[in-house]
Design a protein around this motif. Structure first.
Motif, mmCIF file in Angstrom:
data_model
loop_
_atom_site.group_PDB
_atom_site.id
_atom_site.type_symbol
_atom_site.label_atom_id
_atom_site.label_comp_id
_atom_site.label_asym_id
_atom_site.label_seq_id
_atom_site.Cartn_x
_atom_site.Cartn_y
_atom_site.Cartn_z
ATOM 1 N N ILE A 8 0.856 -1.184 0.000
ATOM 2 C CA ILE A 8 0.000 0.000 0.000
ATOM 3 C C ILE A 8 0.895 1.238 0.000
ATOM 4 C CG2 ILE A 8 -1.926 -1.157 1.139
ATOM 5 C CD1 ILE A 8 -1.050 0.101 3.781
ATOM 6 N N GLU A 9 0.272 2.404 -0.085
ATOM 7 C CA GLU A 9 1.028 3.665 -0.098
ATOM 8 C C GLU A 9 1.235 4.145 1.335
ATOM 9 O OE1 GLU A 9 2.348 4.636 -2.757
ATOM 10 O OE2 GLU A 9 1.081 4.158 -4.471
ATOM 11 N N GLU A 10 2.343 3.782 1.947
ATOM 12 C CA GLU A 10 2.610 4.181 3.321
ATOM 13 C C GLU A 10 4.111 4.361 3.540
ATOM 14 O OE1 GLU A 10 1.672 2.331 7.673
ATOM 15 O OE2 GLU A 10 -0.025 2.551 6.307
ATOM 16 N N PRO A 11 4.659 5.503 3.067
ATOM 17 C CA PRO A 11 6.074 5.782 3.327
ATOM 18 C C PRO A 11 6.337 5.862 4.826
ATOM 19 C CG PRO A 11 5.134 7.317 1.724
ATOM 20 C CD PRO A 11 3.991 6.576 2.330
ATOM 21 N N PRO A 12 7.538 5.499 5.299
ATOM 22 C CA PRO A 12 8.707 5.081 4.514
ATOM 23 C C PRO A 12 8.808 3.562 4.355
ATOM 24 C CG PRO A 12 9.367 5.364 6.773
ATOM 25 C CD PRO A 12 7.876 5.664 6.732
ATOM 26 N N PHE A 13 7.726 2.863 4.690
ATOM 27 C CA PHE A 13 7.766 1.401 4.626
ATOM 28 C C PHE A 13 7.635 0.891 3.196
ATOM 29 C CE2 PHE A 13 5.990 2.674 8.708
ATOM 30 C CZ PHE A 13 6.820 2.008 9.588
ATOM 31 N N TYR A 14 6.642 1.454 2.484
ATOM 32 C CA TYR A 14 6.370 1.015 1.112
ATOM 33 C C TYR A 14 5.505 2.066 0.426
ATOM 34 C CZ TYR A 14 3.579 -1.303 4.764
ATOM 35 O OH TYR A 14 2.932 -1.590 5.929
ATOM 36 N N TRP A 15 5.837 2.360 -0.809
ATOM 37 C CA TRP A 15 5.039 3.286 -1.607
ATOM 38 C C TRP A 15 5.504 3.207 -3.055
ATOM 39 C CZ3 TRP A 15 9.363 4.953 0.944
ATOM 40 C CH2 TRP A 15 10.220 5.848 0.304
ATOM 41 N N THR A 16 4.783 3.862 -3.940
ATOM 42 C CA THR A 16 5.139 3.892 -5.351
ATOM 43 C C THR A 16 6.039 5.091 -5.600
ATOM 44 O OG1 THR A 16 3.002 2.903 -5.895
ATOM 45 C CG2 THR A 16 4.260 3.873 -7.708
ATOM 46 N N GLY A 17 7.254 4.836 -6.052
ATOM 47 C CA GLY A 17 8.223 5.900 -6.280
ATOM 48 C C GLY A 17 7.931 6.697 -7.539
ATOM 49 N N ASP A 18 8.739 7.730 -7.765
ATOM 50 C CA ASP A 18 8.576 8.579 -8.947
ATOM 51 C C ASP A 18 8.739 7.795 -10.246
ATOM 52 O OD1 ASP A 18 8.154 10.740 -7.291
ATOM 53 O OD2 ASP A 18 10.243 11.416 -7.354
ATOM 54 N N LYS A 20 7.496 4.968 -10.706
ATOM 55 C CA LYS A 20 6.322 4.092 -10.753
ATOM 56 C C LYS A 20 6.593 2.681 -10.243
ATOM 57 C CE LYS A 20 4.209 7.543 -12.616
ATOM 58 N NZ LYS A 20 3.355 8.401 -11.742
ATOM 59 N N ARG A 21 7.735 2.513 -9.577
ATOM 60 C CA ARG A 21 8.076 1.212 -9.017
ATOM 61 C C ARG A 21 7.941 1.244 -7.495
ATOM 62 N NH1 ARG A 21 10.899 -2.394 -11.881
ATOM 63 N NH2 ARG A 21 12.077 -3.056 -10.029
ATOM 64 N N PRO A 22 7.600 0.107 -6.871
ATOM 65 C CA PRO A 22 7.523 0.071 -5.412
ATOM 66 C C PRO A 22 8.887 0.354 -4.787
ATOM 67 C CG PRO A 22 6.471 -1.854 -6.364
ATOM 68 C CD PRO A 22 7.219 -1.174 -7.468
ATOM 69 N N THR A 23 8.868 1.094 -3.690
ATOM 70 C CA THR A 23 10.103 1.405 -2.987
ATOM 71 C C THR A 23 9.806 1.485 -1.493
ATOM 72 O OG1 THR A 23 11.997 2.934 -2.950
ATOM 73 C CG2 THR A 23 9.816 3.925 -3.140
ATOM 74 N N GLU A 28 12.682 -3.129 0.342
ATOM 75 C CA GLU A 28 14.085 -3.546 0.213
ATOM 76 C C GLU A 28 14.370 -4.800 1.032
ATOM 77 O OE1 GLU A 28 17.371 -1.044 -0.012
ATOM 78 O OE2 GLU A 28 16.269 0.741 -0.688
ATOM 79 N N VAL A 29 13.807 -4.881 2.236
ATOM 80 C CA VAL A 29 14.001 -6.081 3.053
ATOM 81 C C VAL A 29 13.379 -7.291 2.358
ATOM 82 C CG1 VAL A 29 13.401 -7.206 5.227
ATOM 83 C CG2 VAL A 29 14.199 -4.835 5.232
ATOM 84 N N ILE A 42 9.796 -10.995 -8.814
ATOM 85 C CA ILE A 42 8.903 -10.451 -7.789
ATOM 86 C C ILE A 42 7.876 -9.564 -8.484
ATOM 87 C CG2 ILE A 42 8.724 -9.058 -5.704
ATOM 88 C CD1 ILE A 42 11.636 -9.778 -5.090
ATOM 89 N N GLU A 43 6.613 -9.865 -8.245
ATOM 90 C CA GLU A 43 5.510 -9.147 -8.875
ATOM 91 C C GLU A 43 4.761 -8.377 -7.785
ATOM 92 O OE1 GLU A 43 1.300 -10.713 -10.608
ATOM 93 O OE2 GLU A 43 3.091 -11.710 -11.383
ATOM 94 N N TYR A 44 4.618 -7.078 -7.961
ATOM 95 C CA TYR A 44 3.999 -6.240 -6.935
ATOM 96 C C TYR A 44 2.552 -5.894 -7.294
ATOM 97 C CZ TYR A 44 8.562 -5.639 -4.801
ATOM 98 O OH TYR A 44 9.760 -5.871 -4.175
ATOM 99 N N HIS A 45 1.709 -5.893 -6.262
ATOM 100 C CA HIS A 45 0.302 -5.536 -6.428
ATOM 101 C C HIS A 45 -0.032 -4.399 -5.470
ATOM 102 C CE1 HIS A 45 -0.995 -9.164 -8.802
ATOM 103 N NE2 HIS A 45 0.160 -9.583 -8.312
#
Length: 240
Positions: A8-18, A20-23, A28-29, A42-45
């Motif tokens: 989901i979109e919840e920085p700094p744990f996980y979000w869609t970067g500029d 358009k890829r998950p970051t 990273e872990v 790895i396929e992200y949803h």
């Protein structure tokens, strides 16, 4: 071997970067651990918080990014060993005009409005100390919470302490407050989650986590996203 991960979109744990890829720290872990166990793709949803558990249960994806572990959630999915332990934080407008430093402080002010995502544990924490329905504004996502704060529709938006620091760091009009834990002294833990039928992937991830957490690579990756040493060390050595 392909693994599908929901986030989901919840920085700094996980979000869609500029790009358009998950970051994010947990992305990273996840990638470091999965690559180490032989995952080649790895396929992200991208999904909503409320769809994380149903989605992994129904097989729409194989695992979820880490969320807080609770007894109720553990009845629905299988959690990995914890990868972080973090207390709550509030995001408030600069100066914290209503002096909101705890859920109890919110409950004590009839004019205080708290923005909450119903499925997250902060909702239960607020209700447990007497925050009333009339004080709660139900939201669907972190970005919606930030927008509600900026529009002065709410006075505080709870989340993890590190997530609150990240939001405030990106918005000069906001600040973060570490929430007083009140009667609870145990910071909750976060972990990946899986369908209870997917024991093979869970076991492989746990085995690698026990080697990886606390390593130099792990510390360097998550420190970039604002994790403190205490937040990193909180789960080191807890894996069983």
């Amino acid at each position: 071997m392909n693994v599908r991960i929901a986030y989901i979109e919840e920085p700094p744990f996980y979000w869609t970067g500029d790009d358009k890829r998950p970051t994010g720290a947990d992305i990273e872990v996840a990638e470091a651990v999965l690559r180490a166990i032989g995952v080649t793709s790895i396929e992200y949803h991208l999904t909503s918080f409320g769809e994380l558990l149903p989605g992994v249960q129904e097989g729409r994806w194989d695992m979820n990014v880490p969320i807080y572990v609770t007894e109720e959630r553990a009845r629905e999915v299988a959690f990995s060993d914890p990868i972080w332990t973090i207390g709550d934080g509030f995001v408030v407008r600069s100066g914290n005009p209503k002096a909101l430093t705890s859920y109890e402080a919110v409950a004590a002010r009839n004019d205080a409005r708290l923005g909450l995502i119903r499925e997250q544990i902060q909702y239960a924490a607020a209700k447990a100390v007497g925050v009333t329905d009339s004080q709660i504004v139900i939201l669907k996502s972190q970005p919606e919470g930030v927008a509600a704060l900026m529009a002065e529709e709410i006075d505080a938006f709870p989340g993890t302490a590190i997530g609150s620091r990240a939001i405030a760091g990106a918005n000069p009009a906001l600040e973060s407050i570490d929430v007083d834990a009140g009667t609870s002294s145990d910071a909750p833990v976060g972990a990946f989650s899986f369908s209870k039928d997917n024991r093979g992937l869970l076991d492989a991830v746990n085995k690698q986590l026990r080697q990886y957490l606390g390593s130099a690579d792990h510390r360097a990756r998550v420190a970039k996203y604002g994790f403190t040493q205490a937040e990193i060390d909180g789960v080191i050595g807890t894996a069983q």
